[in-house]
Motif scaffolding. Sequence first.
Motif, PDB file in Angstrom:
ATOM      1  N   GLY A 192       0.822  -1.205   0.000  1.00 14.89           N
ATOM      2  CA  GLY A 192       0.000   0.000   0.000  1.00 14.89           C
ATOM      3  C   GLY A 192       0.854   1.252   0.000  1.00 14.89           C
ATOM      4  O   GLY A 192       0.561   2.232  -0.701  1.00 14.89           O
ATOM      5  N   ASP A 193       1.935   1.246   0.793  1.00 17.52           N
ATOM      6  CA  ASP A 193       2.874   2.365   0.786  1.00 17.52           C
ATOM      7  C   ASP A 193       3.483   2.560  -0.597  1.00 17.52           C
ATOM      8  O   ASP A 193       3.709   3.688  -1.046  1.00 17.52           O
ATOM      9  CB  ASP A 193       4.002   2.113   1.790  1.00 17.52           C
ATOM     10  N   ARG A 194       3.765   1.431  -1.254  1.00 16.20           N
ATOM     11  CA  ARG A 194       4.492   1.485  -2.516  1.00 16.20           C
ATOM     12  C   ARG A 194       3.584   1.847  -3.703  1.00 16.20           C
ATOM     13  O   ARG A 194       3.919   2.683  -4.539  1.00 16.20           O
ATOM     14  CB  ARG A 194       5.155   0.113  -2.775  1.00 16.20           C
ATOM     15  N   PHE A 195       2.409   1.231  -3.770  1.00 15.17           N
ATOM     16  CA  PHE A 195       1.567   1.372  -4.955  1.00 15.17           C
ATOM     17  C   PHE A 195       0.306   2.197  -4.727  1.00 15.17           C
ATOM     18  O   PHE A 195      -0.426   2.470  -5.683  1.00 15.17           O
ATOM     19  CB  PHE A 195       1.172  -0.017  -5.474  1.00 15.17           C
ATOM     20  N   GLY A 196       0.056   2.579  -3.493  1.00 13.72           N
ATOM     21  CA  GLY A 196      -1.123   3.387  -3.215  1.00 13.72           C
ATOM     22  C   GLY A 196      -2.184   2.599  -2.483  1.00 13.72           C
ATOM     23  O   GLY A 196      -2.453   1.443  -2.807  1.00 13.72           O
ATOM     24  N   TYR A 197      -2.772   3.236  -1.497  1.00 17.13           N
ATOM     25  CA  TYR A 197      -3.747   2.546  -0.659  1.00 17.13           C
ATOM     26  C   TYR A 197      -5.019   2.210  -1.421  1.00 17.13           C
ATOM     27  O   TYR A 197      -5.605   1.149  -1.228  1.00 17.13           O
ATOM     28  CB  TYR A 197      -4.072   3.392   0.574  1.00 17.13           C
ATOM     29  N   ARG A 198      -5.465   3.085  -2.312  1.00 16.85           N
ATOM     30  CA  ARG A 198      -6.681   2.805  -3.067  1.00 16.85           C
ATOM     31  C   ARG A 198      -6.474   1.614  -3.997  1.00 16.85           C
ATOM     32  O   ARG A 198      -7.335   0.729  -4.096  1.00 16.85           O
ATOM     33  CB  ARG A 198      -7.121   4.017  -3.876  1.00 16.85           C
ATOM     34  N   ARG A 199      -5.336   1.592  -4.687  1.00 18.48           N
ATOM     35  CA  ARG A 199      -5.079   0.504  -5.627  1.00 18.48           C
ATOM     36  C   ARG A 199      -5.052  -0.844  -4.928  1.00 18.48           C
ATOM     37  O   ARG A 199      -5.668  -1.820  -5.381  1.00 18.48           O
ATOM     38  CB  ARG A 199      -3.752   0.742  -6.354  1.00 18.48           C
ATOM     39  N   MET A 200      -4.364  -0.927  -3.790  1.00 22.06           N
ATOM     40  CA  MET A 200      -4.289  -2.188  -3.060  1.00 22.06           C
ATOM     41  C   MET A 200      -5.642  -2.555  -2.459  1.00 22.06           C
ATOM     42  O   MET A 200      -6.006  -3.738  -2.385  1.00 22.06           O
ATOM     43  CB  MET A 200      -3.230  -2.106  -1.971  1.00 22.06           C
ATOM     44  N   PHE A 201      -6.390  -1.552  -2.028  1.00 18.96           N
ATOM     45  CA  PHE A 201      -7.731  -1.816  -1.492  1.00 18.96           C
ATOM     46  C   PHE A 201      -8.612  -2.446  -2.566  1.00 18.96           C
ATOM     47  O   PHE A 201      -9.287  -3.457  -2.331  1.00 18.96           O
ATOM     48  CB  PHE A 201      -8.340  -0.500  -0.996  1.00 18.96           C
ATOM     49  N   VAL A 202      -8.624  -1.862  -3.747  1.00 20.80           N
ATOM     50  CA  VAL A 202      -9.480  -2.347  -4.830  1.00 20.80           C
ATOM     51  C   VAL A 202      -9.044  -3.740  -5.276  1.00 20.80           C
ATOM     52  O   VAL A 202      -9.880  -4.638  -5.474  1.00 20.80           O
ATOM     53  CB  VAL A 202      -9.460  -1.360  -6.005  1.00 20.80           C
ATOM     54  N   LEU A 203      -7.742  -3.953  -5.456  1.00 20.98           N
ATOM     55  CA  LEU A 203      -7.252  -5.270  -5.859  1.00 20.98           C
ATOM     56  C   LEU A 203      -7.570  -6.322  -4.804  1.00 20.98           C
ATOM     57  O   LEU A 203      -8.010  -7.432  -5.133  1.00 20.98           O
ATOM     58  CB  LEU A 203      -5.740  -5.211  -6.105  1.00 20.98           C
ATOM     59  N   GLY A 204      -7.346  -5.979  -3.543  1.00 19.72           N
ATOM     60  CA  GLY A 204      -7.610  -6.925  -2.466  1.00 19.72           C
ATOM     61  C   GLY A 204      -9.081  -7.273  -2.348  1.00 19.72           C
ATOM     62  O   GLY A 204      -9.449  -8.446  -2.204  1.00 19.72           O
ATOM     63  N   MET A 205      -9.950  -6.269  -2.429  1.00 22.16           N
ATOM     64  CA  MET A 205     -11.382  -6.514  -2.305  1.00 22.16           C
ATOM     65  C   MET A 205     -11.901  -7.337  -3.485  1.00 22.16           C
ATOM     66  O   MET A 205     -12.749  -8.231  -3.307  1.00 22.16           O
ATOM     67  CB  MET A 205     -12.128  -5.185  -2.208  1.00 22.16           C
ATOM     68  N   SER A 206     -11.411  -7.072  -4.684  1.00 18.75           N
ATOM     69  CA  SER A 206     -11.829  -7.843  -5.864  1.00 18.75           C
ATOM     70  C   SER A 206     -11.401  -9.303  -5.726  1.00 18.75           C
ATOM     71  O   SER A 206     -12.183 -10.229  -6.012  1.00 18.75           O
ATOM     72  CB  SER A 206     -11.229  -7.240  -7.133  1.00 18.75           C
ATOM     73  N   ALA A 207     -10.157  -9.511  -5.296  1.00 20.46           N
ATOM     74  CA  ALA A 207      -9.671 -10.878  -5.111  1.00 20.46           C
ATOM     75  C   ALA A 207     -10.405 -11.587  -3.984  1.00 20.46           C
ATOM     76  O   ALA A 207     -10.612 -12.804  -4.027  1.00 20.46           O
ATOM     77  CB  ALA A 207      -8.169 -10.855  -4.827  1.00 20.46           C
ATOM     78  N   PHE A 208     -10.808 -10.831  -2.960  1.00 26.12           N
ATOM     79  CA  PHE A 208     -11.572 -11.401  -1.850  1.00 26.12           C
ATOM     80  C   PHE A 208     -12.899 -11.968  -2.352  1.00 26.12           C
ATOM     81  O   PHE A 208     -13.350 -13.032  -1.896  1.00 26.12           O
ATOM     82  CB  PHE A 208     -11.815 -10.324  -0.793  1.00 26.12           C
ATOM     83  N   ALA A 209     -13.540 -11.277  -3.276  1.00 22.56           N
ATOM     84  CA  ALA A 209     -14.790 -11.766  -3.851  1.00 22.56           C
ATOM     85  C   ALA A 209     -14.573 -13.081  -4.590  1.00 22.56           C
ATOM     86  O   ALA A 209     -15.375 -14.023  -4.462  1.00 22.56           O
ATOM     87  CB  ALA A 209     -15.380 -10.714  -4.793  1.00 22.56           C
ATOM     88  N   VAL A 210     -13.486 -13.180  -5.358  1.00 25.83           N
ATOM     89  CA  VAL A 210     -13.185 -14.405  -6.098  1.00 25.83           C
ATOM     90  C   VAL A 210     -12.898 -15.558  -5.124  1.00 25.83           C
ATOM     91  O   VAL A 210     -13.403 -16.683  -5.299  1.00 25.83           O
ATOM     92  CB  VAL A 210     -11.988 -14.184  -7.041  1.00 25.83           C
ATOM     93  N   ALA A 211     -12.096 -15.290  -4.088  1.00 27.84           N
ATOM     94  CA  ALA A 211     -11.773 -16.328  -3.110  1.00 27.84           C
ATOM     95  C   ALA A 211     -13.017 -16.802  -2.372  1.00 27.84           C
ATOM     96  O   ALA A 211     -13.164 -17.994  -2.071  1.00 27.84           O
ATOM     97  CB  ALA A 211     -10.733 -15.804  -2.125  1.00 27.84           C
ATOM     98  N   SER A 212     -13.932 -15.880  -2.073  1.00 26.27           N
ATOM     99  CA  SER A 212     -15.183 -16.254  -1.403  1.00 26.27           C
ATOM    100  C   SER A 212     -16.006 -17.188  -2.279  1.00 26.27           C
ATOM    101  O   SER A 212     -16.611 -18.152  -1.781  1.00 26.27           O
ATOM    102  CB  SER A 212     -15.990 -14.998  -1.068  1.00 26.27           C
TER     103      SER A 212
END
Length: 488
Positions: free
Chosen positions: A83-103
């Motif tokens: 998040g520090d490196r690539f931006g908090y919004r970008r990591m939030f969106v990527l993480g939340m999208s992947a969370f949906a797939v994993a669910s």
Amino acid sequence: MALTRSDATTVPEDGTPPGPREWRILAVALSAAFMAVFDLFIVSIATPALRADLDAGDASLELVVSGYAFAYAAGLVTGARLGDRFGYRRMFVLGMSAFAVASLLCALALSPGQLVAARLLQGLTAAAMVPQVLSLITVTFPASHRGRATAWYGAITGLGSLAGQILGGVLVAADAFGLGWRTIFLINVPLALVAVLLALRVLPKGPHGRTARFDPVGAFAVSSALALVLVPLSLGREQGWPVWAWLCVGAAVPTGFLAMRWQRTLADRGGDPVVNPELFRNRPYALLLLAASLYQLYFGSFLFAVPLLVQERLGAGADQAAVVFLLQGLLFTVASMLGGRLVARYGTRVPTAGGSLVVAGMLLIVAELAVSEGDLSSWWLIPPLALVGMGNGFLLPPLLGAALSRVRSAQAGAASGTLNTAQQFANSLGVTLVGGVFLALAGDELAGADTAMEILAVGYAVVAVTLVLLIRAADRAGGRPGPRGAGN
């Protein structure tokens, strides 16, 4: 002087109240905290259904719960640094999208092994999105108002636990379309998609602060040290403690030592270690980190043991169990919301009162189980669980707020990642180790679960007293009172 950020926005000056923009950012960010806690609690109450439908043994049940927490813990620091490196919004969106797939993969699992693997992936995706929450709080809110934001963080985690317990029981009991427990994972998909759309609209772009460099060696070493402890503890008891389990536990010590030595070496070279050793030289932060970890160890194992006690020993259905936990979750949420203002006024007396309520609730559970000699209706657990829920609400937000108020904005990613990692590792360890002790004491078909719960409840009461002592020690160690500085 305001601190500038790379997206041309500013952190309000210390003492300046946050505006509507900051509260919108917080509201969207907290959806990640809600989702992560929601999925931990919703699975805890569904463990009996998983056991019946997938023919899952004790080790599989522990891994479904603790495997998620382990993967979550193993990836949190890395997620924070990314998040520090690539931006908090970008990591939030990527993480939340992947969370949906994993669910979705969890919902499609056909065996305990498949479900455990999907839960590990789900934990890793949660580790990508959740660290951004505390990082955004740290860089969006000045220290004097950070306590209010962390009070909301505590309240939302309480709401997530409440929703997980209540909705989990309702969904399992409803058996919509014959899907049974699978609906507890399918419900994540639309919730995550809404969160992604809101994040793209509300969260600020770009990295927040200095550009961090990724430390793959440190990430692998720290994760390996955690795995060497948790995997044998999860599988060892059911397999009769084979040699490999003891070898793994023994190897965890030198692996952890080498991991921390590498972190110190990298920091001395001016690099960006996954776990910043400078944080541990901050004595108030270190004490509160220990307290938060101890809290989560007790809390994680408590949430694993009590649903089993209520459903498999006391005979409550999933929907009845949800009602049993309702007041506990509500009072946790209310206490979390009130805690920030109360701590600002009364200081460490608030977490002291919280610890006292936890002790009272635990001892009441012991008394009820002892007097009833195992013939107890699950409804009788509502009053002691309510005391425990309120006490937890007065303990957790002061811990988080005080710890984060001790770090600079430049350390936001490292501090929040370390704090989250320590909590989730402790949560996983609590489910694996203490939960394993509960199952061992309870015996076959949980016939001795009431006795096992009595023993654990006494231990939890001791933990609550220790937490209060650690908070007071941190209060004395800093120039600014720990919990008092956390709540505004």
